[in-house]
Design a protein around this motif. Sequence first.
Motif, short mmCIF file in Angstrom:
data_model
loop_
_atom_site.label_atom_id
_atom_site.label_comp_id
_atom_site.label_asym_id
_atom_site.label_seq_id
_atom_site.Cartn_x
_atom_site.Cartn_y
_atom_site.Cartn_z
N ALA A 28 0.87 -0.64 0.07
CA ALA A 28 -0.21 0.21 0.25
C ALA A 28 1.04 1.68 0.22
O ALA A 28 0.50 1.96 -1.16
CB ALA A 28 -0.90 -0.07 1.23
N LEU A 29 2.16 1.06 0.76
CA LEU A 29 2.93 2.34 0.87
C LEU A 29 3.61 2.73 -0.46
O LEU A 29 3.91 3.50 -1.12
CB LEU A 29 3.58 2.57 2.15
N ASP A 30 4.13 1.34 -1.09
CA ASP A 30 5.01 1.66 -1.81
C ASP A 30 4.26 1.76 -2.99
O ASP A 30 3.61 2.66 -4.73
CB ASP A 30 4.99 -0.24 -2.62
N THR A 31 2.50 1.77 -3.50
CA THR A 31 2.02 2.18 -4.48
C THR A 31 1.12 3.64 -4.49
O THR A 31 1.01 4.05 -5.50
CB THR A 31 0.26 1.00 -4.15
N VAL A 32 1.14 4.60 -2.62
CA VAL A 32 1.14 5.37 -2.68
C VAL A 32 2.56 6.30 -4.06
O VAL A 32 2.34 7.54 -4.54
CB VAL A 32 1.19 6.20 -1.77
N GLU A 33 3.54 5.75 -3.61
CA GLU A 33 4.95 6.64 -4.25
C GLU A 33 4.92 6.10 -4.84
O GLU A 33 5.25 6.92 -6.52
CB GLU A 33 6.12 5.40 -3.42
N ASP A 34 4.89 5.33 -5.72
CA ASP A 34 4.91 4.74 -7.45
C ASP A 34 3.31 5.83 -8.12
O ASP A 34 3.53 6.25 -9.70
CB ASP A 34 4.13 4.11 -7.67
N ASP A 35 2.03 5.81 -8.00
CA ASP A 35 1.24 6.45 -8.48
C ASP A 35 1.73 8.39 -8.45
O ASP A 35 1.48 9.01 -7.79
CB ASP A 35 0.17 6.86 -7.70
N MET A 36 1.91 8.40 -9.53
CA MET A 36 2.29 9.66 -10.43
C MET A 36 0.97 11.19 -10.31
O MET A 36 1.42 12.06 -11.08
CB MET A 36 2.77 9.71 -11.44
N THR A 37 -0.13 10.11 -9.77
CA THR A 37 -1.13 11.42 -10.76
C THR A 37 -1.35 11.53 -8.71
O THR A 37 -2.31 12.75 -8.99
CB THR A 37 -2.75 10.41 -10.64
N ILE A 38 -1.06 11.49 -7.94
CA ILE A 38 -0.76 12.10 -6.52
C ILE A 38 0.28 13.10 -6.42
O ILE A 38 1.74 13.09 -6.84
CB ILE A 38 -0.99 10.86 -5.27
N THR A 39 0.07 14.41 -5.76
CA THR A 39 0.92 15.72 -6.52
C THR A 39 1.56 15.30 -5.28
O THR A 39 1.08 14.68 -3.82
CB THR A 39 0.04 16.93 -6.21
N LEU A 40 2.98 15.84 -5.42
CA LEU A 40 4.38 15.95 -4.08
C LEU A 40 3.24 16.89 -2.77
O LEU A 40 4.08 16.23 -1.52
CB LEU A 40 4.93 16.66 -4.50
N GLU A 41 2.70 17.42 -2.70
CA GLU A 41 1.76 18.20 -2.06
C GLU A 41 0.90 16.93 -1.01
O GLU A 41 0.30 17.44 0.49
CB GLU A 41 1.03 19.40 -2.49
N THR A 42 0.78 16.08 -1.82
CA THR A 42 -0.42 15.58 -0.94
C THR A 42 0.95 14.18 -0.61
O THR A 42 0.23 13.33 0.50
CB THR A 42 -1.20 14.98 -2.63
N LYS A 43 1.23 14.05 -1.51
CA LYS A 43 1.99 12.47 -1.30
C LYS A 43 3.22 12.39 -0.07
O LYS A 43 2.83 11.79 0.55
CB LYS A 43 2.82 11.72 -2.83
N VAL A 44 3.49 13.32 0.41
CA VAL A 44 4.75 13.34 0.69
C VAL A 44 4.34 13.79 2.54
O VAL A 44 4.61 12.21 2.97
CB VAL A 44 6.05 14.93 0.41
N PRO A 45 3.16 13.65 2.60
CA PRO A 45 2.17 13.99 3.88
C PRO A 45 1.83 12.56 4.41
O PRO A 45 1.98 12.17 5.06
CB PRO A 45 1.69 14.91 4.25
N MET A 46 1.51 11.91 3.12
CA MET A 46 1.10 10.78 3.37
C MET A 46 2.14 9.22 3.24
O MET A 46 1.98 8.71 4.15
CB MET A 46 0.47 10.28 1.61
N LEU A 47 3.21 10.24 3.07
CA LEU A 47 4.36 8.72 3.18
C LEU A 47 4.63 8.84 4.99
O LEU A 47 4.50 8.34 5.50
CB LEU A 47 5.32 9.05 1.62
N HIS A 48 4.71 10.46 4.92
CA HIS A 48 6.04 10.21 6.93
C HIS A 48 4.72 10.13 7.47
O HIS A 48 4.86 9.51 8.36
CB HIS A 48 5.41 12.09 5.82
N ASN A 49 3.84 10.03 7.45
CA ASN A 49 2.31 9.92 8.49
C ASN A 49 1.88 8.54 7.42
O ASN A 49 0.88 7.48 8.69
CB ASN A 49 1.07 10.76 8.34
N PHE A 50 2.37 7.81 6.96
CA PHE A 50 1.67 6.58 6.51
C PHE A 50 1.33 4.70 7.25
O PHE A 50 0.07 4.28 7.88
CB PHE A 50 2.18 5.93 5.36
N HIS A 51 2.20 5.21 8.52
CA HIS A 51 1.91 4.08 9.91
C HIS A 51 1.53 4.67 10.75
O HIS A 51 0.89 3.84 11.32
CB HIS A 51 3.56 4.35 10.36
N THR A 52 0.30 6.19 11.17
CA THR A 52 -0.09 6.28 12.07
C THR A 52 -1.52 5.88 11.30
O THR A 52 -3.06 5.34 12.13
CB THR A 52 -0.26 7.84 11.97
N TYR A 53 -1.60 5.23 9.57
CA TYR A 53 -2.80 5.32 9.50
C TYR A 53 -3.15 3.73 10.37
O TYR A 53 -4.62 3.05 9.90
CB TYR A 53 -3.32 4.80 7.55
#
Length: 418
Positions: free
Chosen positions: A79-104
Amino acid sequence: MELLKKWLGHPEELYNLMRFKMGGYKAVMPKMDQDSLSASLRLCYKYLNQTSRSFAAVIQALDGELRHAVCIFYLVLRALDTVEDDMTITLETKVPMLHNFHTYLYQADWKFMDSKEKDKQVLEDFPTISLEFRNLAKVYRDVISDICHKMGLGMAEFLEKKVDSEKEWDKYCHYVAGLVGIGLSRLFSASKLEDAIVGQDTELANSMGLFLQKTNIIRDYWEDQLEGREFWPREVWSKYVKKLSDLAKPENIDKAVQCMNELITNALHHVPDVLTYLSRLKNQSVFNFCAIPQVMAIATLAACYNNHQVFKGVVKIRKGEAVTLMMDATNIQAVKAIMYRYVEEIYQKIPSTDPSSSKTQQIVASVRSMSLPNGVLVSRTHYSPIYLSCAMLLAALSWQYLSTVSKAAEEYVHASEN
Protein backbone atom coordinates in the motif's frame (compact mmCIF):
# COMPACT_ATOMS: atom_id res chain seq x y z
CA MET A 1 9.98 -26.02 -31.67
CA GLU A 2 12.36 -23.60 -29.95
CA LEU A 3 10.90 -24.63 -26.58
CA LEU A 4 11.66 -28.26 -27.34
CA LYS A 5 15.26 -27.47 -28.30
CA LYS A 6 15.70 -25.47 -25.09
CA TRP A 7 14.43 -28.31 -22.94
CA LEU A 8 16.46 -30.96 -24.72
CA GLY A 9 19.53 -28.90 -23.82
CA HIS A 10 18.48 -28.90 -20.16
CA PRO A 11 16.64 -32.19 -19.55
CA GLU A 12 16.90 -31.93 -15.76
CA GLU A 13 14.86 -28.71 -15.93
CA LEU A 14 12.13 -30.41 -17.91
CA TYR A 15 12.06 -33.21 -15.36
CA ASN A 16 11.71 -30.66 -12.54
CA LEU A 17 8.97 -28.77 -14.38
CA MET A 18 6.99 -31.99 -14.66
CA ARG A 19 7.75 -32.92 -11.06
CA PHE A 20 6.79 -29.44 -9.91
CA LYS A 21 3.48 -29.44 -11.78
CA MET A 22 2.62 -32.91 -10.46
CA GLY A 23 2.89 -31.76 -6.84
CA GLY A 24 6.58 -31.23 -6.18
CA TYR A 25 5.95 -27.59 -5.25
CA LYS A 26 4.15 -28.76 -2.10
CA ALA A 27 7.48 -29.62 -0.53
CA VAL A 28 8.49 -25.95 -0.44
CA MET A 29 5.07 -24.28 -0.67
CA PRO A 30 2.35 -26.38 0.98
CA LYS A 31 -1.22 -25.18 0.55
CA MET A 32 -2.71 -23.13 3.37
CA ASP A 33 -6.08 -23.99 4.93
CA GLN A 34 -8.25 -20.99 4.02
CA ASP A 35 -11.30 -22.32 5.88
CA SER A 36 -9.67 -21.66 9.24
CA LEU A 37 -9.35 -17.93 8.56
CA SER A 38 -11.69 -15.08 9.43
CA ALA A 39 -13.47 -13.33 6.56
CA SER A 40 -11.21 -10.27 6.81
CA LEU A 41 -8.03 -12.38 6.90
CA ARG A 42 -9.20 -14.37 3.88
CA LEU A 43 -9.66 -11.06 2.09
CA CYS A 44 -6.10 -10.08 3.00
CA TYR A 45 -4.75 -13.28 1.47
CA LYS A 46 -6.87 -12.59 -1.61
CA TYR A 47 -5.17 -9.19 -1.93
CA LEU A 48 -1.80 -10.86 -1.37
CA ASN A 49 -2.38 -13.22 -4.28
CA GLN A 50 -3.67 -10.38 -6.47
CA THR A 51 -0.68 -8.11 -5.87
CA SER A 52 2.19 -10.61 -5.77
CA ARG A 53 2.77 -13.67 -7.89
CA SER A 54 6.29 -14.14 -6.57
CA PHE A 55 5.87 -13.79 -2.82
CA ALA A 56 2.31 -14.98 -2.23
CA ALA A 57 3.10 -18.69 -2.38
CA VAL A 58 6.19 -18.60 -0.15
CA ILE A 59 4.48 -16.33 2.39
CA GLN A 60 1.58 -18.77 2.68
CA ALA A 61 4.07 -21.59 3.25
CA LEU A 62 5.50 -19.96 6.40
CA ASP A 63 4.81 -21.71 9.70
CA GLY A 64 2.34 -20.66 12.39
CA GLU A 65 1.41 -17.09 13.21
CA LEU A 66 4.48 -15.79 11.34
CA ARG A 67 2.54 -16.40 8.11
CA HIS A 68 -0.15 -13.87 9.01
CA ALA A 69 2.36 -11.30 10.28
CA VAL A 70 4.38 -11.45 7.05
CA CYS A 71 1.21 -11.33 4.93
CA ILE A 72 0.07 -8.13 6.64
CA PHE A 73 3.61 -6.71 6.53
CA TYR A 74 3.68 -7.27 2.78
CA LEU A 75 0.26 -5.66 2.21
CA VAL A 76 1.09 -2.62 4.34
CA LEU A 77 4.30 -2.05 2.37
CA ARG A 78 2.50 -2.73 -0.91
CA ALA A 79 0.00 0.00 0.00
CA LEU A 80 2.85 2.38 0.90
CA ASP A 81 4.64 1.54 -2.35
CA THR A 82 1.44 2.14 -4.33
CA VAL A 83 1.28 5.67 -2.96
CA GLU A 84 4.92 6.27 -3.90
CA ASP A 85 4.45 4.91 -7.45
CA ASP A 86 1.25 6.83 -8.22
CA MET A 87 2.34 9.77 -10.36
CA THR A 88 -1.20 11.23 -10.33
CA ILE A 89 -0.85 12.13 -6.64
CA THR A 90 0.68 15.59 -6.23
CA LEU A 91 3.79 16.00 -4.12
CA GLU A 92 1.84 18.26 -1.76
CA THR A 93 -0.42 15.29 -1.02
CA LYS A 94 2.06 12.45 -1.42
CA VAL A 95 4.86 13.61 0.91
CA PRO A 96 2.62 13.96 4.01
CA MET A 97 0.99 10.61 3.16
CA LEU A 98 4.36 8.87 3.05
CA HIS A 99 5.48 10.54 6.28
CA ASN A 100 2.29 9.64 8.13
CA PHE A 101 1.42 6.30 6.58
CA HIS A 102 2.42 4.33 9.68
CA THR A 103 -0.20 6.22 11.69
CA TYR A 104 -2.98 5.03 9.35
CA LEU A 105 -2.44 1.52 10.72
CA TYR A 106 -4.23 2.64 13.88
CA GLN A 107 -6.99 4.61 12.13
CA ALA A 108 -9.79 2.11 11.56
CA ASP A 109 -11.51 4.04 8.76
CA TRP A 110 -8.54 5.44 6.82
CA LYS A 111 -8.51 4.62 3.11
CA PHE A 112 -7.51 6.29 -0.14
CA MET A 113 -9.92 6.12 -3.07
CA ASP A 114 -8.14 8.27 -5.67
CA SER A 115 -5.26 6.04 -6.72
CA LYS A 116 -4.87 5.14 -10.40
CA GLU A 117 -2.32 2.36 -9.78
CA LYS A 118 -3.03 -1.28 -10.63
CA ASP A 119 -2.80 -2.33 -6.95
CA LYS A 120 -5.17 0.39 -5.75
CA GLN A 121 -7.37 -2.18 -3.96
CA VAL A 122 -4.92 -2.28 -1.05
CA LEU A 123 -5.53 1.45 -0.53
CA GLU A 124 -9.27 1.37 -1.18
CA ASP A 125 -9.78 -1.43 1.35
CA PHE A 126 -7.01 -0.45 3.73
CA PRO A 127 -9.45 -0.71 6.67
CA THR A 128 -9.47 -4.51 6.24
CA ILE A 129 -5.66 -4.62 6.20
CA SER A 130 -5.32 -2.29 9.17
CA LEU A 131 -7.91 -4.32 11.10
CA GLU A 132 -5.84 -7.47 10.69
CA PHE A 133 -2.71 -5.48 11.56
CA ARG A 134 -4.32 -4.49 14.87
CA ASN A 135 -5.25 -8.15 15.46
CA LEU A 136 -1.58 -9.14 15.40
CA ALA A 137 0.43 -9.55 18.61
CA LYS A 138 2.10 -6.32 19.76
CA VAL A 139 5.57 -7.69 19.03
CA TYR A 140 4.63 -7.94 15.35
CA ARG A 141 2.75 -4.62 15.26
CA ASP A 142 5.74 -2.75 16.63
CA VAL A 143 8.05 -4.11 13.91
CA ILE A 144 5.64 -3.43 11.04
CA SER A 145 4.80 0.10 12.21
CA ASP A 146 8.48 0.98 12.73
CA ILE A 147 9.59 -0.27 9.30
CA CYS A 148 6.62 1.41 7.61
CA HIS A 149 7.57 4.73 9.24
CA LYS A 150 11.24 4.51 8.23
CA MET A 151 10.39 3.42 4.69
CA GLY A 152 7.88 6.23 4.23
CA LEU A 153 10.47 8.81 5.25
CA GLY A 154 13.04 7.29 2.89
CA MET A 155 10.63 7.15 -0.04
CA ALA A 156 9.72 10.81 0.47
CA GLU A 157 13.42 11.73 0.53
CA PHE A 158 14.03 10.19 -2.91
CA LEU A 159 10.85 11.47 -4.61
CA GLU A 160 12.68 14.38 -6.21
CA LYS A 161 16.22 13.17 -5.68
CA LYS A 162 18.35 11.32 -8.21
CA VAL A 163 20.60 8.46 -7.17
CA ASP A 164 24.03 10.02 -7.70
CA SER A 165 26.73 8.18 -5.77
CA GLU A 166 27.13 4.48 -5.03
CA LYS A 167 26.62 5.42 -1.38
CA GLU A 168 23.25 6.96 -2.25
CA TRP A 169 22.44 3.84 -4.29
CA ASP A 170 22.96 1.79 -1.15
CA LYS A 171 20.83 4.27 0.79
CA TYR A 172 17.96 4.13 -1.70
CA CYS A 173 18.07 0.33 -1.82
CA HIS A 174 18.12 0.30 2.00
CA TYR A 175 14.91 2.32 2.15
CA VAL A 176 12.99 0.25 -0.39
CA ALA A 177 14.45 -3.24 0.24
CA GLY A 178 17.01 -3.34 3.04
CA LEU A 179 14.36 -2.22 5.52
CA VAL A 180 12.16 -5.07 4.30
CA GLY A 181 14.96 -7.52 5.05
CA ILE A 182 15.45 -5.99 8.50
CA GLY A 183 11.72 -6.04 9.24
CA LEU A 184 11.31 -9.65 8.13
CA SER A 185 14.30 -10.70 10.21
CA ARG A 186 12.81 -9.05 13.28
CA LEU A 187 9.52 -10.85 12.60
CA PHE A 188 11.34 -14.18 12.27
CA SER A 189 12.96 -13.68 15.68
CA ALA A 190 9.75 -12.37 17.25
CA SER A 191 7.97 -15.57 16.18
CA LYS A 192 10.62 -17.62 18.08
CA LEU A 193 11.11 -19.71 14.94
CA GLU A 194 14.56 -18.16 14.64
CA ASP A 195 17.18 -17.07 17.17
CA ALA A 196 17.33 -13.46 18.37
CA ILE A 197 20.58 -12.82 16.46
CA VAL A 198 18.70 -13.09 13.13
CA GLY A 199 16.65 -10.01 13.96
CA GLN A 200 19.47 -8.20 15.74
CA ASP A 201 22.09 -8.36 12.98
CA THR A 202 20.69 -5.58 10.82
CA GLU A 203 23.78 -5.41 8.58
CA LEU A 204 23.26 -8.92 7.26
CA ALA A 205 19.50 -8.44 6.95
CA ASN A 206 20.08 -5.22 5.03
CA SER A 207 22.41 -7.03 2.61
CA MET A 208 19.68 -9.59 1.90
CA GLY A 209 17.43 -6.80 0.66
CA LEU A 210 20.15 -4.87 -1.18
CA PHE A 211 21.23 -7.92 -3.16
CA LEU A 212 17.69 -8.48 -4.44
CA GLN A 213 17.01 -4.80 -5.14
CA LYS A 214 20.26 -4.19 -7.00
CA THR A 215 19.64 -7.28 -9.11
CA ASN A 216 16.20 -5.97 -10.06
CA ILE A 217 17.56 -2.50 -10.86
CA ILE A 218 20.32 -3.90 -13.07
CA ARG A 219 18.03 -6.33 -14.88
CA ASP A 220 15.24 -3.76 -15.38
CA TYR A 221 17.31 -1.09 -17.16
CA TRP A 222 15.26 -1.35 -20.35
CA GLU A 223 11.83 -1.32 -18.70
CA ASP A 224 12.78 1.54 -16.40
CA GLN A 225 13.98 3.61 -19.36
CA LEU A 226 10.68 3.04 -21.12
CA GLU A 227 8.83 4.23 -18.00
CA GLY A 228 11.11 7.22 -17.46
CA ARG A 229 12.65 5.84 -14.27
CA GLU A 230 16.37 5.96 -13.42
CA PHE A 231 17.93 3.98 -10.60
CA TRP A 232 21.48 3.33 -11.81
CA PRO A 233 23.94 5.53 -9.83
CA ARG A 234 25.28 8.51 -11.77
CA GLU A 235 28.73 8.03 -10.21
CA VAL A 236 29.07 4.80 -12.20
CA TRP A 237 27.27 5.42 -15.50
CA SER A 238 28.72 8.93 -15.97
CA LYS A 239 32.14 7.32 -16.43
CA TYR A 240 30.84 5.76 -19.63
CA VAL A 241 28.19 8.08 -21.13
CA LYS A 242 26.74 11.58 -20.74
CA LYS A 243 23.15 10.40 -20.12
CA LEU A 244 21.93 7.11 -18.70
CA SER A 245 19.67 6.63 -21.71
CA ASP A 246 22.77 6.74 -23.95
CA LEU A 247 23.69 3.24 -22.79
CA ALA A 248 20.91 1.88 -25.00
CA LYS A 249 22.43 3.38 -28.17
CA PRO A 250 24.06 0.75 -30.42
CA GLU A 251 27.29 2.74 -30.71
CA ASN A 252 27.66 2.64 -26.91
CA ILE A 253 27.02 -1.07 -26.39
CA ASP A 254 30.59 -1.90 -25.28
CA LYS A 255 30.56 0.92 -22.72
CA ALA A 256 27.06 -0.09 -21.61
CA VAL A 257 28.14 -3.65 -20.90
CA GLN A 258 31.19 -2.44 -18.98
CA CYS A 259 28.99 -0.15 -16.90
CA MET A 260 26.61 -3.00 -16.12
CA ASN A 261 29.48 -5.33 -15.23
CA GLU A 262 30.68 -2.76 -12.71
CA LEU A 263 27.24 -2.64 -11.07
CA ILE A 264 26.97 -6.43 -11.03
CA THR A 265 30.36 -6.56 -9.31
CA ASN A 266 29.02 -4.11 -6.73
CA ALA A 267 25.96 -6.32 -6.13
CA LEU A 268 28.05 -9.48 -5.77
CA HIS A 269 29.72 -8.00 -2.68
CA HIS A 270 26.49 -8.75 -0.78
CA VAL A 271 26.69 -12.50 -1.45
CA PRO A 272 29.01 -13.33 1.50
CA ASP A 273 26.52 -11.62 3.84
CA VAL A 274 23.68 -13.56 2.20
CA LEU A 275 25.43 -16.87 2.84
CA THR A 276 26.20 -15.96 6.45
CA TYR A 277 22.59 -14.90 7.03
CA LEU A 278 21.14 -18.09 5.53
CA SER A 279 23.55 -20.26 7.54
CA ARG A 280 21.91 -18.99 10.76
CA LEU A 281 18.36 -20.00 9.85
CA LYS A 282 16.87 -23.08 11.52
CA ASN A 283 13.21 -23.20 10.47
CA GLN A 284 12.66 -24.85 7.09
CA SER A 285 9.81 -22.60 5.97
CA VAL A 286 11.81 -19.48 6.83
CA PHE A 287 14.88 -20.85 5.05
CA ASN A 288 12.88 -21.56 1.88
CA PHE A 289 11.28 -18.11 2.06
CA CYS A 290 14.69 -16.41 2.29
CA ALA A 291 16.82 -18.65 0.07
CA ILE A 292 14.62 -18.91 -3.03
CA PRO A 293 14.73 -15.20 -4.00
CA GLN A 294 18.50 -15.10 -3.37
CA VAL A 295 19.33 -18.00 -5.70
CA MET A 296 17.00 -16.50 -8.32
CA ALA A 297 18.97 -13.26 -7.99
CA ILE A 298 22.41 -14.83 -8.46
CA ALA A 299 21.10 -16.75 -11.50
CA THR A 300 19.71 -13.49 -12.91
CA LEU A 301 23.02 -11.67 -12.43
CA ALA A 302 24.87 -14.51 -14.14
CA ALA A 303 22.45 -14.23 -17.09
CA CYS A 304 22.93 -10.46 -17.25
CA TYR A 305 26.71 -10.34 -16.81
CA ASN A 306 28.48 -9.16 -19.98
CA ASN A 307 25.16 -9.54 -21.85
CA HIS A 308 24.25 -6.70 -24.23
CA GLN A 309 20.64 -7.97 -24.36
CA VAL A 310 19.98 -6.14 -21.07
CA PHE A 311 19.96 -2.93 -23.11
CA LYS A 312 17.45 -4.27 -25.63
CA GLY A 313 14.90 -5.95 -23.35
CA VAL A 314 14.47 -7.78 -20.06
CA VAL A 315 16.79 -10.75 -19.55
CA LYS A 316 15.11 -13.59 -17.66
CA ILE A 317 16.24 -16.99 -16.51
CA ARG A 318 14.50 -20.02 -17.98
CA LYS A 319 11.31 -21.14 -16.23
CA GLY A 320 12.70 -24.63 -15.87
CA GLU A 321 15.87 -23.21 -14.37
CA ALA A 322 13.84 -21.17 -11.89
CA VAL A 323 11.80 -24.20 -10.82
CA THR A 324 14.97 -26.28 -10.43
CA LEU A 325 16.52 -23.58 -8.24
CA MET A 326 13.40 -23.33 -6.12
CA MET A 327 13.26 -27.07 -5.51
CA ASP A 328 17.01 -27.39 -4.86
CA ALA A 329 17.55 -24.41 -2.52
CA THR A 330 16.27 -26.06 0.66
CA ASN A 331 19.48 -26.21 2.73
CA ILE A 332 22.62 -24.11 3.14
CA GLN A 333 24.97 -26.56 1.43
CA ALA A 334 22.74 -26.67 -1.64
CA VAL A 335 22.57 -22.87 -1.71
CA LYS A 336 26.35 -22.63 -1.45
CA ALA A 337 26.69 -25.01 -4.38
CA ILE A 338 24.24 -22.92 -6.41
CA MET A 339 26.09 -19.69 -5.58
CA TYR A 340 29.39 -21.34 -6.53
CA ARG A 341 28.00 -22.51 -9.86
CA TYR A 342 26.74 -19.08 -10.88
CA VAL A 343 29.77 -17.05 -9.75
CA GLU A 344 31.87 -19.57 -11.67
CA GLU A 345 29.66 -18.89 -14.69
CA ILE A 346 30.31 -15.18 -14.24
CA TYR A 347 34.04 -15.80 -13.83
CA GLN A 348 34.18 -17.64 -17.16
CA LYS A 349 32.63 -14.60 -18.89
CA ILE A 350 34.89 -11.88 -17.42
CA PRO A 351 36.57 -10.06 -20.34
CA SER A 352 40.25 -9.36 -19.75
CA THR A 353 39.67 -5.82 -21.06
CA ASP A 354 36.80 -5.06 -18.70
CA PRO A 355 37.69 -2.14 -16.36
CA SER A 356 36.15 -4.00 -13.39
CA SER A 357 37.66 -7.39 -14.20
CA SER A 358 40.08 -7.52 -11.26
CA LYS A 359 37.38 -6.48 -8.78
CA THR A 360 34.98 -9.03 -10.25
CA GLN A 361 37.60 -11.76 -9.94
CA GLN A 362 38.25 -10.79 -6.32
CA ILE A 363 34.62 -11.01 -5.20
CA VAL A 364 34.15 -14.25 -7.13
CA ALA A 365 37.14 -15.68 -5.27
CA SER A 366 35.61 -14.58 -1.96
CA VAL A 367 32.27 -16.25 -2.74
CA ARG A 368 34.09 -19.39 -3.88
CA SER A 369 35.95 -19.63 -0.58
CA MET A 370 32.71 -19.36 1.39
CA SER A 371 30.89 -21.80 -0.85
CA LEU A 372 33.62 -24.43 -0.69
CA PRO A 373 35.10 -24.31 2.82
CA ASN A 374 36.52 -27.81 2.42
CA GLY A 375 37.36 -27.49 -1.22
CA VAL A 376 34.59 -29.90 -2.23
CA LEU A 377 31.64 -28.88 -4.37
CA VAL A 378 28.32 -30.27 -3.21
CA SER A 379 27.01 -32.34 -6.11
CA ARG A 380 23.74 -31.35 -7.71
CA THR A 381 20.69 -33.54 -7.53
CA HIS A 382 21.21 -36.73 -9.51
CA TYR A 383 18.54 -37.54 -12.03
CA SER A 384 18.08 -41.12 -13.13
CA PRO A 385 18.77 -41.63 -16.87
CA ILE A 386 15.37 -43.34 -17.11
CA TYR A 387 13.59 -40.24 -15.79
CA LEU A 388 15.59 -37.97 -18.07
CA SER A 389 14.91 -40.17 -21.08
CA CYS A 390 11.19 -40.20 -20.30
CA ALA A 391 11.20 -36.44 -19.89
CA MET A 392 12.91 -35.98 -23.24
CA LEU A 393 10.48 -38.37 -24.89
CA LEU A 394 7.51 -36.53 -23.43
CA ALA A 395 8.97 -33.27 -24.68
CA ALA A 396 9.22 -34.65 -28.19
CA LEU A 397 5.64 -35.93 -28.12
CA SER A 398 3.87 -33.11 -26.30
CA TRP A 399 5.95 -29.97 -26.17
CA GLN A 400 2.91 -27.71 -26.56
CA TYR A 401 1.30 -29.17 -23.45
CA LEU A 402 4.51 -28.78 -21.50
CA SER A 403 4.67 -25.15 -22.56
CA THR A 404 1.39 -24.68 -20.71
CA VAL A 405 2.88 -26.48 -17.71
CA SER A 406 5.82 -24.09 -17.63
CA LYS A 407 3.49 -21.09 -17.70
CA ALA A 408 1.63 -22.47 -14.70
CA ALA A 409 4.90 -22.98 -12.88
CA GLU A 410 5.84 -19.37 -13.53
CA GLU A 411 3.27 -18.28 -10.96
CA TYR A 412 5.36 -19.90 -8.24
CA VAL A 413 8.77 -18.47 -9.05
CA HIS A 414 10.51 -15.15 -8.48
CA ALA A 415 12.04 -14.91 -11.89
CA SER A 416 9.99 -12.11 -13.40
CA GLU A 417 8.74 -9.74 -10.73
CA ASN A 418 10.46 -7.01 -8.77
